[in-house]
Design a protein around this motif. Structure first.
Motif, short mmCIF file in Angstrom:
data_model
loop_
_atom_site.label_atom_id
_atom_site.label_comp_id
_atom_site.label_asym_id
_atom_site.label_seq_id
_atom_site.Cartn_x
_atom_site.Cartn_y
_atom_site.Cartn_z
N TYR A 194 2.63 1.79 10.36
CA TYR A 194 2.09 2.59 8.47
C TYR A 194 3.25 2.06 7.16
CZ TYR A 194 0.24 5.96 6.01
OH TYR A 194 -0.76 6.98 5.15
N ASN B 221 -4.67 -0.41 11.03
CA ASN B 221 -5.56 -0.73 12.91
C ASN B 221 -5.64 -2.05 12.90
OD1 ASN B 221 -4.95 1.45 14.00
ND2 ASN B 221 -6.89 2.74 13.02
N PHE B 222 -6.08 -2.89 11.72
CA PHE B 222 -6.70 -3.69 11.12
C PHE B 222 -5.36 -4.82 12.05
CE2 PHE B 222 -7.57 -7.53 9.00
CZ PHE B 222 -9.14 -8.09 9.43
N GLY C 93 -4.05 3.98 7.86
CA GLY C 93 -4.31 3.78 8.74
C GLY C 93 -5.59 3.15 9.49
N ARG C 94 -6.24 2.60 8.56
CA ARG C 94 -7.26 2.07 8.64
C ARG C 94 -6.31 -0.22 8.94
NH1 ARG C 94 -13.63 1.48 6.67
NH2 ARG C 94 -14.58 -0.09 7.94
N LEU C 95 -5.65 0.51 7.79
CA LEU C 95 -5.50 -1.06 7.51
C LEU C 95 -4.51 -1.76 8.63
CD1 LEU C 95 -4.41 -0.94 3.17
CD2 LEU C 95 -6.36 -2.28 4.16
N ASP D 288 -6.94 4.34 2.67
CA ASP D 288 -6.71 4.22 4.00
C ASP D 288 -5.75 3.56 4.69
OD1 ASP D 288 -7.32 4.48 6.52
OD2 ASP D 288 -9.79 5.01 6.48
N TRP E 101 3.22 1.79 15.68
CA TRP E 101 2.13 2.05 14.56
C TRP E 101 2.88 2.63 13.79
CZ3 TRP E 101 -0.38 5.74 11.66
CH2 TRP E 101 -1.95 5.18 11.08
#
Length: 369
Positions: free
Chosen positions: A349, A327-328, A323-325, A321, A345
């Protein structure tokens, strides 16, 4: 794992091939998302539409990603297979190698589609990776067991014409012949009759059984380009003119056929193959000219890092994932930046994926099958 780098007879790496492969994969590893953002930001709706598949008939930039990858795989065939045939490597050895590659890609495709999730009754058996493996397998067998380049051209023409004949003249029960709709196309009929599990399009699958034949055709087109690139009797500029001429001719014929034999990626019509193959020839000529002939190479490093681990990055986006990374790592920062935050963002990515690939590049780790 060591890279099976493609080199010319002079042991000079064909950098353009890795760069074009990386350019192709860029669009499905964050580049397309970034283009959509730019299109919406600038009001340039054409760019946004190009990052989507057409619903059925027609051609967008996003529809070219898969056939271009198949074409690039074909370009490698003269270097990976024909060169070994010239060194008297047994045909059975080469057949075993491409068979192993095909099996691995089919299995990876099943895993990509969730074979380990437990619901085998609803699994999709067709996949992008399986189509790559099977199309490359059949194209390679044609190259291995034909005696001349001219014979391979006959096979290519036979595949394209024969496939068009199937779609236009073989009747589907209850529908008739030449009905190129999701429900009426012979591709969907064969998939519904023979392909187990779930079909991606409900009544058809864009990576279905007959599509493998067409994909083998565009892979053979790539092998034609690879043959000319490897030919030492021509100068680099003669190769560029030849590839450009072939690409232009194929694109014109494919577009000219569209009113009577539509360009449809979902069932890989021959007109789609001609148009996509034509664009692929042109892109190969362009990248070869800029990178390998004019030696303008520094800009291409970003794409070459992606291209040298294309299968890995395709799987990475599925199983991690990203996208989750992102965000983190970025935390709340993009949320307080408004529109610019989305830009940050998207850049994050792309940077995260490329950073992983660059680390693998530095460690000389390449996933090759």
């Amino acid at each position: 794992m060591k890279s099976d780098a493609i080199r010319t007879p002079k042991q000079e790496r064909l950098l353009s091939l890795d760069a074009l492969r990386g350019f192709d994969m860029f669009w499905i590893t964050g580049g397309g998302m970034f283009a959509v953002f730019l299109g919406k930001l600038t009001g340039f709706e054409w760019l946004t539409r190009q990052m989507e598949h057409v619903e059925w008939a027609g051609l967008h930039m996003y529809d070219l990603i898969f056939p271009l990858f198949m074409f690039i795989a074909g370009v490698a065939i003269p270097y990976a297979i024909v060169s070994k045939l010239e060194k008297k490597v047994p045909k059975r050895t080469l057949t075993a190698k491409v068979t192993k590659r095909m099996v691995i890609l089919v299995v990876l495709g099943l895993l990509y589609n969730g074979a380990l999730a437990g619901d085998l009754t609803n699994i999709r058996f067709a996949s992008v990776l399986a189509q790559i493996g099977l199309a490359y397998f059949f194209a390679s067998l044609i190259v291995i067991y034909t005696k001349s380049f001219k014979s391979r051209l006959y096979w290519l023409v036979g595949l394209l014409v024969g496939y068009a004949g199937l779609q236009l003249f073989v009747p589907v029960p209850g529908v008739g012949a030449g009905v190129l709709t999701p429900e009426g196309c012979i591709n969907g009929y064969v998939d519904r009759m023979l392909l187990p599990g779930r079909l991606h399009g409900g009544v058809f699958d864009p990576e279905g059984l007959l599509c493998i034949i067409s994909a083998a055709g565009i892979t053979l087109m790539g092998s034609v380009a690879g043959h000319f690139l490897r030919d030492q009797s021509r100068t680099p500029w003669q190769k560029i003119y030849l590839l450009s001429g072939i690409g232009t001719a194929l694109l014109i014929v494919g577009v000219a056929l569209h009113p009577v034999y539509p360009i449809i990626k979902s069932c890989w019509t021959t007109s789609f193959n001609l148009a996509a193959g034509g664009i692929s020839f042109l892109l190969m000529a362009l990248f070869y000219m800029i990178i390998d002939v004019l030696k303008w190479q520094k800009w291409s490093f970003y794409f070459r890092v992606i291209g040298m681990n294309s299968i890995f990055v395709y799987l990475f986006g599925r199983f991690v994932d990203v996208g989750r990374l992102v965000n983190f790592v970025l935390g709340w920062a993009p949320q307080v930046m408004g529109t610019f935050g989305q830009f940050v963002w998207n850049v994050g990515y792309l940077a995260l994926i490329w950073g992983v690939l660059y680390y693998m590049y530095r460690k000389q780790v390449f996933l090759r099958v």
